[in-house]
Structures are given as structure tokens and as C-alpha cells.
Design a protein around this motif. Structure first.
Motif, mmCIF file in Angstrom:
data_model
loop_
_atom_site.group_PDB
_atom_site.id
_atom_site.type_symbol
_atom_site.label_atom_id
_atom_site.label_comp_id
_atom_site.label_asym_id
_atom_site.label_seq_id
_atom_site.Cartn_x
_atom_site.Cartn_y
_atom_site.Cartn_z
ATOM 1 N N THR A 1 0.849 -1.194 0.000
ATOM 2 C CA THR A 1 0.000 0.000 0.000
ATOM 3 C C THR A 1 0.882 1.240 0.000
ATOM 4 N N ILE A 2 0.609 2.163 -0.909
ATOM 5 C CA ILE A 2 1.378 3.414 -0.957
ATOM 6 C C ILE A 2 0.445 4.564 -0.587
ATOM 7 N N ILE A 3 0.847 5.332 0.430
ATOM 8 C CA ILE A 3 0.063 6.510 0.802
ATOM 9 C C ILE A 3 0.794 7.723 0.246
ATOM 10 N N LEU A 4 0.115 8.501 -0.590
ATOM 11 C CA LEU A 4 0.795 9.645 -1.212
ATOM 12 C C LEU A 4 -0.125 10.853 -1.300
ATOM 13 N N ASN A 5 0.463 11.987 -1.656
ATOM 14 C CA ASN A 5 -0.297 13.223 -1.757
ATOM 15 C C ASN A 5 -1.108 13.238 -3.060
ATOM 16 N N GLY A 6 -2.425 13.259 -2.915
ATOM 17 C CA GLY A 6 -3.301 13.219 -4.090
ATOM 18 C C GLY A 6 -3.645 14.589 -4.626
ATOM 19 N N ASN A 7 -3.100 15.655 -3.999
ATOM 20 C CA ASN A 7 -3.386 16.983 -4.547
ATOM 21 C C ASN A 7 -2.801 17.135 -5.938
ATOM 22 N N ASN A 8 -1.731 16.358 -6.210
ATOM 23 C CA ASN A 8 -1.213 16.288 -7.570
ATOM 24 C C ASN A 8 -1.535 14.891 -8.134
ATOM 25 N N PRO A 9 -2.563 14.777 -8.993
ATOM 26 C CA PRO A 9 -2.973 13.456 -9.485
ATOM 27 C C PRO A 9 -1.852 12.702 -10.195
ATOM 28 N N GLU A 10 -0.891 13.439 -10.795
ATOM 29 C CA GLU A 10 0.248 12.800 -11.495
ATOM 30 C C GLU A 10 1.064 11.914 -10.556
ATOM 31 N N ASN A 11 0.971 12.170 -9.245
ATOM 32 C CA ASN A 11 1.702 11.348 -8.273
ATOM 33 C C ASN A 11 1.327 9.873 -8.391
ATOM 34 N N LEU A 12 0.137 9.611 -8.875
ATOM 35 C CA LEU A 12 -0.303 8.213 -9.036
ATOM 36 C C LEU A 12 0.535 7.506 -10.089
ATOM 37 N N ILE A 13 0.903 8.241 -11.129
ATOM 38 C CA ILE A 13 1.734 7.657 -12.185
ATOM 39 C C ILE A 13 3.167 7.513 -11.674
ATOM 40 N N THR A 14 3.646 8.553 -10.990
ATOM 41 C CA THR A 14 4.992 8.514 -10.406
ATOM 42 C C THR A 14 5.159 7.287 -9.516
ATOM 43 N N ALA A 15 4.096 6.973 -8.739
ATOM 44 C CA ALA A 15 4.189 5.869 -7.766
ATOM 45 C C ALA A 15 4.531 4.535 -8.424
ATOM 46 N N LEU A 16 4.230 4.395 -9.707
ATOM 47 C CA LEU A 16 4.510 3.123 -10.375
ATOM 48 C C LEU A 16 5.946 3.050 -10.885
ATOM 49 N N ASN A 17 6.633 4.192 -10.888
ATOM 50 C CA ASN A 17 7.990 4.224 -11.445
ATOM 51 C C ASN A 17 9.093 4.555 -10.461
ATOM 52 N N GLU A 18 8.757 5.257 -9.400
ATOM 53 C CA GLU A 18 9.796 5.642 -8.439
ATOM 54 C C GLU A 18 9.204 5.767 -7.038
ATOM 55 N N PRO A 19 10.087 5.770 -5.998
ATOM 56 C CA PRO A 19 9.559 5.871 -4.634
ATOM 57 C C PRO A 19 8.877 7.220 -4.396
ATOM 58 N N ILE A 20 7.731 7.175 -3.765
ATOM 59 C CA ILE A 20 6.996 8.402 -3.416
ATOM 60 C C ILE A 20 6.126 8.077 -2.206
ATOM 61 N N GLY A 21 5.898 9.075 -1.347
ATOM 62 C CA GLY A 21 5.024 8.883 -0.193
ATOM 63 C C GLY A 21 5.560 7.865 0.792
ATOM 64 N N THR A 22 4.634 7.228 1.510
ATOM 65 C CA THR A 22 5.007 6.195 2.491
ATOM 66 C C THR A 22 4.472 4.844 2.030
ATOM 67 N N VAL A 23 5.364 3.867 1.979
ATOM 68 C CA VAL A 23 4.955 2.513 1.578
ATOM 69 C C VAL A 23 4.722 1.682 2.833
ATOM 70 N N ILE A 24 3.569 0.994 2.888
ATOM 71 C CA ILE A 24 3.304 0.082 4.008
ATOM 72 C C ILE A 24 3.591 -1.329 3.521
ATOM 73 N N LYS A 25 4.543 -1.954 4.204
ATOM 74 C CA LYS A 25 4.945 -3.318 3.836
ATOM 75 C C LYS A 25 4.955 -4.169 5.082
ATOM 76 N N ASN A 26 4.879 -5.472 4.902
ATOM 77 C CA ASN A 26 4.940 -6.328 6.100
ATOM 78 C C ASN A 26 6.299 -7.004 6.226
#
Ligand code: UTP
Length: 223
Positions: A198-223
Motif C-alpha cells: 500500500t502506498i500513501i501519497l499526496n493526491g493533490n497532484n494526481p500525477e503522483n499516481l503515475i509517479t508511484a509506479l515508477n519511483e519511490p513516493i510517499g510512504t509505503v506500508i509493507k509487512n
């Protein structure tokens, strides 16, 4: 990849403006070319306003939640309008329906399901139900901080946390209707048991959703 995107109502309805929905629709269209997308939309300020009216009438928290759910579905409907014919034309009210609708290869968009949690939990349960590879949670902050970044200049953002660490941070948060702050506890429990990234990121910039698939952004929740 099968991706569940949850978009906070506070992101989509910051202003009552079609432009924001269209910006999101454009990014979702791009993601949909290579991935299978499911979307869960939150309630934001309108949900909180409606909830406060019914709460003042002395209604129970569950009824306040139910009103909140209705608002999330209206918001989901608006995004559906912006996505035109690539979106399935009905809003599922449960997970089985969501899965059924997705068999048409259209993008499925939903709001809330039942009382006592937020749309973050809906996103996590949906991801588990449909066997998603990834959840992206578009929220109004950059990620999870060790302290409130609005109050402390030296607040640090976590680039990665475990579900257990996240639970510790949010354990003091409220669970009343309309008051989920960062992510709700039900969502964290599901992230933990399903191990879906799960990646939690800033949605005020919708492009961040595309960035999330290519580079680290926001906070990643991993187990
Ligand atoms: P949200 O998930 O949008 O809550 O649902 P939120 O986190 O307060 O708002 P944003 O969108 O991130 O700004 C709004 C309200 O609807 C009810 C809850 O009361 C929630 O606070 N709700 C929503 C449910 O009871 N069940 C659901 O499945 C979804």
C-alpha cells in the motif's frame, strides 16, 4: 497489475470544481491502458457537513456513518461521469458486486460499504477481495510523519513502515463518523493480513499516481 486506488473526498472536493475530477479522469485513463483499475472515493468535507447535521439531531454513530456512505457514493458517481464510458455505469454497494462489474473490463468505482470504518478500509478489503497487487491511497498529506509536519519543522516522513508500526502511530485516533484522520485501523488490519503493498501519497497532484509506479513516493506500508 490489478490496482485499487482510494481517493480522499477531501482531494476530489476541495473546491466544487469539475476540473479536479477531469484531471483525475485523465490520469486514470493513462493507468488503465496498462493496468486493471478499481477506484474507491471518499466523502471529504460534504460528508462531514452532512454527518454533523444528523449528529445534532441526536442520531446514532451508525446512522451518521450511513449518511457519510451516501455522500461517498455521490462523489463516486461524479468521478464516474468524468470517466465517461470507460467506467462501469453503476456504483457497487458491496465487494461481490464490484468483482462482478469488473468482469466487463470497465473501471469499477465505489464509495463506502457499511458503518464503522472509512473508505480506506473499503479500499483494503476490495484489494483483498479482488486479489489486487497494489493499493494507492491518494490523501491530502505527503505520507506518514513521525510528528505533525504543520506544527514541527523537523518532522520526518517515513518512506516505509510496517502495518504494526503504522498501527502504533494511529492508535490514539478517533473512530467516530467523519473523523478518520490518516488511515483507519480496519484498513491497517486488512493490510497486515493480506500483505498487499500500500502506498500513501499526496493526491493533490494526481500525477503522483503515475509517479508511484515508477519511483519511490510517499510512504509505503509493507509487512
Ligand atoms: P471517508 O472514508 O471519506 O472518511 O468517509 P474520511 O476519511 O473522514 O474523509 P476523506 O474523504 O478522507 O476526507 C466519510 C464517512 O462515511 C462513513 C464514515 O463515517 C466516514 O467518516 N463511512 C464511509 C462508513 O461508515 N463506511 C464506509 O465504508 C465508508
Amino acid at each position: 497489475m490489478r490496482i485499487v486506488i482510494t481517493i480522499g473526498g477531501s482531494i476530489l472536493l476541495k473546491e466544487y470544481d469539475s476540473k479536479r475530477f477531469e484531471e483525475y479522469a485523465e490520469v486514470i485513463r493513462q493507468l488503465n491502458q496498462e493496468h486493471e483499475i478499481f477506484i474507491v472515493v471518499g466523502g471529504g468535507k460534504p460528508a462531514r457537513q452532512y454527518i454533523s447535521v444528523v449528529r445534532d439531531m441526536g442520531e446514532t454513530e451508525s446512522i451518521c456513518d450511513e449518511i457519510g456512505i451516501q455522500v461517498t457514493r455521490i462523489n463516486a458517481r461524479l468521478l464516474q461521469c468524468a470517466l465517461k464510458d470507460i467506467a462501469y455505469p453503476a456504483i457497487p454497494t458491496n465487494f461481490q458486486q464490484a468483482l462482478e462489474y469488473s468482469a466487463t473490463n470497465k473501471i469499477v468505482i465505489m464509495g463506502g460499504t457499511e458503518p464503522a470504518h472509512s473508505t480506506d478500509a473499503v479500499g483494503s478489503i476490495l484489494a483483498e477481495y479482488v486479489g489486487a497487487d497494489l493499493v494507492i491511497n491518494a490523501t491530502s498529506v505527503d505520507g506518514l510523519y513521525d510528528k505533525d509536519p504543520n506544527k514541527f519543522d523537523d518532522a520526518k516522513m517515513f518512506t516505509e513502515v510496517t502495518a504494526d508500526q503504522l498501527m502504533e502511530v494511529v492508535s490514539d485516533n478517533d473512530t467516530k463518523a467523519g473523523t478518520y484522520e490518516f488511515i483507519d485501523k480496519t484498513a491497517i488490519e486488512i493490510i497486515k493480513r493480506s500483505s498487499i503493498k500500500t502506498i500513501i501519497l499526496n493526491g493533490n497532484n494526481p500525477e503522483n499516481l503515475i509517479t508511484a509506479l515508477n519511483e519511490p513516493i510517499g510512504t509505503v506500508i509493507k509487512n
